[in-house]
Design an enzyme around this catalytic site. Structure first.
Site: not given
Length: 324
Positions: A80, A83
């Protein structure tokens, strides 16, 4: 950009006043018991303010700990890319807030059950647990100023409604993550750091320019390419009215600009598959310059998520079918 922040007044809606009082009483009992056993009142190190949590340790590391201090949960994954922007900010703030909350990092790939129990639809997703009660904070990327505002409200609610004043941090301990660099800085490190600082400050236009400065001299710089795609996305949605964008996208399926803006907002909110699906459907309905504009935006969003993400791989195949 408008992350989906929770209102801290939602604590009352979620638990009601009676439940809050019961939770506060339970938290006080837990702290008193810990003190009697010699486990309460001691100072903690800055390093212990950021912890990795799995399903086996969730009961002790999050639920029990939340009777002493608010626990902020960062649901993340290695693949991700948003993230990777958000997590370092949360880690730094956990140390800066000096024991007023603990950050628990949960890898969703390794802890699917916890992800399901919290109803996580997309990552990054941030929750809090206060005196055993789970509260959603926000989903998707967020500017540091907005994160701070949410954390300030969380800390205030935890203290006023649950009597949680936080942990005492050992000021003589080495702060987490503070190390001297072992290697000399690379030629573009200062520019890349300036871009990251601009992102943290919510200056997305400044971040875009900083990444472009790197790419002017080094067009193949992978970090700058990825950072530029993310910064441009955040810059595009910064001034949007999310409610109006979603209304236009729902009511005007043939409006290319409305669908592109809707996809941008979907991605920032962590709804990756929705963003990809929206644009692929629009490709099927359009032709000529309109279709090309949608295709190019979809390719830009692929860059934001990352070429190796399985959702990108699947969307590329669907795009090829839509085009040919």
């Amino acid at each position: 950009m408008q992350p989906r922040n929770m209102s801290m007044s939602g604590v009352v809606d979620l638990a009601a006043v009676k439940a809050a009082q019961e939770a506060k009483s339970k938290a006080e009992q837990s702290r008193a018991e810990a003190a009697r056993q010699g486990g309460g009142g001691g100072a903690v190190t800055p390093a212990s303010l950021v912890i990795d949590v799995d399903e086996a340790g969730f009961e002790q590391d999050v639920l029990q700990r939340s009777t002493e201090v608010p626990v902020v949960i960062d649901f993340w994954a290695e693949w991700c890319e948003p993230c990777k922007q958000l997590s370092p900010v949360l880690e730094r703030l956990a140390v800066e807030y000096n024991g007023r909350f603990v950050l628990a990092k949960i890898d969703v790939d390794a802890n699917q059950m916890l992800m399901q129990q919290f109803g996580v639809q997309g990552i990054p997703a941030v929750f809090a647990v206060v005196a055993g009660q789970a509260l959603p904070l926000f989903q998707g990327a967020a500017a540091e100023a907005q994160i701070r505002g949410t954390l300030d409200q969380l800390v205030q609610v935890a203290e006023q409604r649950f009597g949680l004043t936080g942990l005492t941090v050992d000021g003589d301990a080495e702060p987490v993550g503070v190390t001297e660099p072992e290697m000399p800085a690379g030629p573009y490190d200062a520019l890349l750091e300036a871009a990251v600082q601009a992102l943290d400050a919510g200056d997305f236009g400044g971040a875009v320019q900083a990444y472009k400065n790197v790419l002017t001299d080094d067009p193949g710089n992978t970090e700058a390419k990825l950072g530029l795609a993310q910064a441009e996305l955040l810059h595009r949605v910064q001034g949007l009215d999310p409610q109006q964008v979603r209304k236009d996208a729902a009511e005007k399926p043939g409006d290319v600009r409305a669908q592109i803006a809707g996809a941008d907002l979907d991605l920032v909110g962590g709804h990756v598959e929705d963003a990809f699906g929206r644009l692929i459907d629009t490709v099927r309905r359009t032709a000529g310059d309109d279709r090309d504009a949608v295709r190019l935006r979809l390719l830009e969003l692929f860059e934001v998520v990352g070429a190796d993400d399985p959702r990108v791989v699947g969307a590329r195949r669907a795009l090829a079918r839509a085009l040919f």
